[in-house]
Design an enzyme around this catalytic site. Structure first.
Site, PDB file in Angstrom:
ATOM      1  N   TRP A   1       0.823  -1.218   0.000  1.00 45.24           N
ATOM      2  CA  TRP A   1       0.000   0.000   0.000  1.00 45.24           C
ATOM      3  C   TRP A   1       0.856   1.267   0.000  1.00 45.24           C
ATOM      4  CZ3 TRP A   1      -4.862  -0.820  -1.283  1.00 45.24           C
ATOM      5  CH2 TRP A   1      -5.405  -2.092  -1.053  1.00 45.24           C
TER       6      TRP A   1
ATOM      7  N   LYS B   1      -6.007   0.008  -5.070  1.00 46.20           N
ATOM      8  CA  LYS B   1      -6.723   1.266  -5.223  1.00 46.20           C
ATOM      9  C   LYS B   1      -5.830   2.198  -6.032  1.00 46.20           C
ATOM     10  CE  LYS B   1     -10.093   1.393  -1.496  1.00 46.20           C
ATOM     11  NZ  LYS B   1     -10.726   2.223  -0.448  1.00 46.20           N
TER      12      LYS B   1
ATOM     13  N   ASP C   1     -33.510   0.789 -16.365  1.00 45.59           N
ATOM     14  CA  ASP C   1     -34.172   1.504 -15.275  1.00 45.59           C
ATOM     15  C   ASP C   1     -34.180   3.011 -15.533  1.00 45.59           C
ATOM     16  OD1 ASP C   1     -35.123   1.727 -12.406  1.00 45.59           O
ATOM     17  OD2 ASP C   1     -33.274   2.902 -12.309  1.00 45.59           O
TER      18      ASP C   1
ATOM     19  N   GLU D   1     -38.138   1.065 -18.856  1.00 48.59           N
ATOM     20  CA  GLU D   1     -39.006   1.516 -17.768  1.00 48.59           C
ATOM     21  C   GLU D   1     -39.292   2.999 -17.998  1.00 48.59           C
ATOM     22  OE1 GLU D   1     -39.155   1.884 -12.897  1.00 48.59           O
ATOM     23  OE2 GLU D   1     -37.559   2.747 -14.102  1.00 48.59           O
TER      24      GLU D   1
END
Length: 663
Positions: free
Chosen positions: A81, A113, A328, A382
């Site tokens: 890290w 990350k 959606d 939708e």
């Protein structure tokens, strides 16, 4: 002239708007094909950005689009890290990249990350094309994981052919709440425990919610953070592949709830302000924020955003063998006002007032891409606005969806159950709501979906029977409220499926009248899973009346499949009797008789039919195996007779009963 206008003369005043809209799409598609060779190449960003292993160079490439960022560093368990040991270099088109040799320890399942230095500070972020993200059980923080497809998993679904499915009969489901335990269900548990139930009922398609990673479980999967990652709370990507593979081997198609209408605003887990500009993936300022949903809104007119979303569509179809999408929040995408407080009572509302041309073009590209990759795939919108041409081919001037959700149908059922006594129901009003849809545009009919089952609303079963379900669902217990509820529950689902559209949808558990609402764990309920599950033991208990509803649903789905009802021409109204609350119609050569009256059973009820013949009952909601009162002899034959120059039938028209007669 566009075919859309030829078929609907009322659109003639908007010919310029429709032509402009179509040209906007055509020009973009031509540009894409000229610059990238094809739309398929344009939608391959997931194969270029993110993490990819280079076997020739024996190492990993990591690439990220971050135009406004000042510095990027890759950190993870492979480098303890370390914040600065692995800087990325900025190359062409604002793409940052780094190559890490295998010898440095980066491998499959490595936790990583990206550290982004920008005008908004220095922040550890999730790579945009993350394919697997895991959540720490204590801190609840998400971390990206490098994911390579396992060579151990083998697809065995080559024989599955979606083209053989005549019409979609859809089982809407959520993998996390699909188990009876008070906790989160997994993909594996769904495959082993729920798929066989769906197969036994006869559904030919499942619509899966909450597949993409989302930080808050209670969002029902609608606040997506990682668009290329299956939610790890349900298992690994290979577990999801296994589920889809198993469904295909059962002859069941699998479509996904595709959420491209917005994204979670969470900074740590999602895309929000990734490069510090404030508007990398989303619109600037207020236009980039949906107040009603508390989420971020994509800028569909920006090339990298378009490529990100289109690549996302390609990814799930190819990598996980999905058979299409239910998009959606399409209404929110189509209009700058998102449809909020808007009555779509004039065609101007579809073409002149607040229409987002970039969003329409994106949806046209999306539907074009879907059917290029998998021609038989399903694409469902939708949309509550009723945008003309939503479900017509793009080349005809439409937006390219295959189906739209019949969102007005469940709303009407709730209004009836909530505000009117049975005696006040109007048959013609019911018929008009169920049959009213645009010519040439297919509809998915449903009496209730997840929307009607959430906290703040009630399922149809709960509206009908409410607290009586707690005490009177034993088969030996007589109760007039339960009797009414079971009778109307069956009738509502049968008439909705046979009149309301060209496809049918049911939400998980509602087929057997699952009691209560859905309430996901949250602060207000003590983070309880009590109402975020499905109590299968209720329907498996042969002493309870839930079994009746389940058996009727199985018979209903069998009828729709065997007689190809949904692919037939729309229902033809034969008889409306407001006094006796009787509706009779024909579809697929079958005669459907509905008597909604609370008390009126009419002997020797006569009605006209299109063709003479001898008819028998194919389905009778009053049959004892469905919780009925067995008032009709199942062996009865009805022979048509001539009267006043036409053909008629005469039957015993039993109250609160639906009958399907076939020759």
């Amino acid at each position: 002239m566009l075919q859309l206008i030829k078929d609907d003369p009322w659109l003639a005043p908007y010919e310029t708007d429709l032509n402009t809209r179509f040209k906007y799409f055509q020009d973009e598609l031509k540009r894409i094909e000229k610059q990238y060779g094809s739309l398929l190449n344009y939608a391959n960003r997931h194969q270029e950005l993110g993490f990819h292993h280079d076997s020739a160079k024996k190492g990993w490439w990591y690439k990220e689009w971050a135009p406004a960022a000042e510095k990027l560093y890759l950190k993870g368990d492979f480098n303890d890290w370390n914040n600065e040991s692995h800087p990325l270099k900025k190359g062409e088109n604002d793409i940052w990249e780094i190559f890490i040799p295998d010898s440095e320890g980066l491998k499959n399942l490595s936790k990583v990350k990206v550290r982004v230095q920008a005008s908004n500070g220095i922040n550890d972020r999730m790579p945009a094309y993350t394919r697997y993200a895991i959540q720490d059980p204590q801190s609840h923080d998400f971390t990206a994981c490098i994911w390579q497809s396992s060579k151990k998993f083998k697809w065995t679904d080559k024989k599955f052919n979606f083209k053989e499915i005549e019409a979609p009969i859809i089982y809407e489901c959520h993998p996390g709440m699909a188990q009876e335990k008070e906790g989160v269900g997994t993909f594996k548990e769904f495959e082993e425990n729920v798929l066989p139930r769906i197969k036994a009922l006869g559904y030919n398609c499942i619509q899966m919610m909450a597949i993409k990673e989302h930080p808050y479980y209670g969002s029902f999967g609608y606040h997506v953070s990682n668009f290329f990652a299956p939610s790890s709370r349900f298992g690994t990507p290979e577990d999801l592949k296994s589920l889809v593979n198993a469904a295909h081997n059962m002859g069941i198609a699998v479509i996904m709830d595709m959420v491209h209408s917005h994204a979670v605003k969470n900074f740590a887990e999602g895309l929000n302000d990734f490069d510090g500009s404030g508007h990398q993936y989303f619109h600037e300022d207020g236009r980039g924020y949906h107040t009603g949903w508390d989420s971020k809104l994509f800028n569909y007119g920006k090339e990298e955003v378009s490529r990100f979303l289109l690549s996302n569509i390609r990814f799930w179809l190819e990598e996980f063998h999905f058979d299409g999408y239910r998009f959606d929040g399409v209404t929110s995408m189509l209009y700058h006002h998102h449809g909020e407080g808007m009555a779509f009572d004039h065609y101007d509302k579809y073409f002149k007032e607040g229409v987002d041309w970039d969003a329409i073009r994106y949806l046209q590209l999306a539907n074009t891409l879907i059917h290029q990759i998998k021609p038989e795939a399903l694409s469902i919108a939708e949309d509550m606005s009723g945008m003309p041409g939503n479900c017509r081919p793009v080349e005809e001037g439409g937006i390219g969806f295959d189906y739209r959700l019949g969102m007005g149908i469940p709303d009407e059922w709730i209004k009836l159950l909530k505000h009117k006594s049975d005696e006040e129901w109007k048959m013609m009003e019911m018929w008009n709501v169920l049959s009213n849809r645009r010519h040439g545009e297919k509809t998915v009919a449903y009496a209730e979906s997840h929307d009607q089952a959430m906290v703040g609303d009630k399922t149809v079963a709960f509206w009908l029977m409410d607290k009586e379900m707690y005490w009177h669902m034993n088969k030996s217990d007589d109760n007039i409220i339960i009797d009414r509820g079971i009778a109307l529950h069956k009738m509502i689902r049968l008439i909705t499926s046979t009149v309301g559209g060209e496809a049918y949808l049911n939400f998980i558990g509602n087929e057997f009248g699952h009691p209560e609402w859905i309430d996901f764990p949250r602060e207000g309920n003590g983070w309880s899973y009590k109402y975020a599950r499905r109590q299968w033991s209720l329907v498996d208990n042969h002493e309870l009346k839930y079994e009746y509803l389940n058996e009727f649903d199985k018979a209903l789905v069998h009828l729709l499949n065997e007689k190809q009802v949904l692919s037939a021409q729309p229902a033809q109204l034969l008889n409306v009797d407001e006094h006796n609350h009787v509706l009779i119609f024909e579809r697929a050569g079958l005669i459907f008789v509905f008597n909604f009256h609370p008390t009126n059973s009419v002997p020797d009820y006569e009605f006209w039919i299109p063709k003479k013949g001898t008819f028998r009952y194919l389905l009778n909601s009053d049959a004892p195996q469905y919780g009925g009162f067995d008032r009709l002899n199942p062996e009865t034959e009805h022979v048509s007779f001539e009267k006043q120059g036409g053909d008629f039938l005469k039957i015993y028209c039993v109250n609160r009963t639906a009958l399907v007669l076939g020759k």
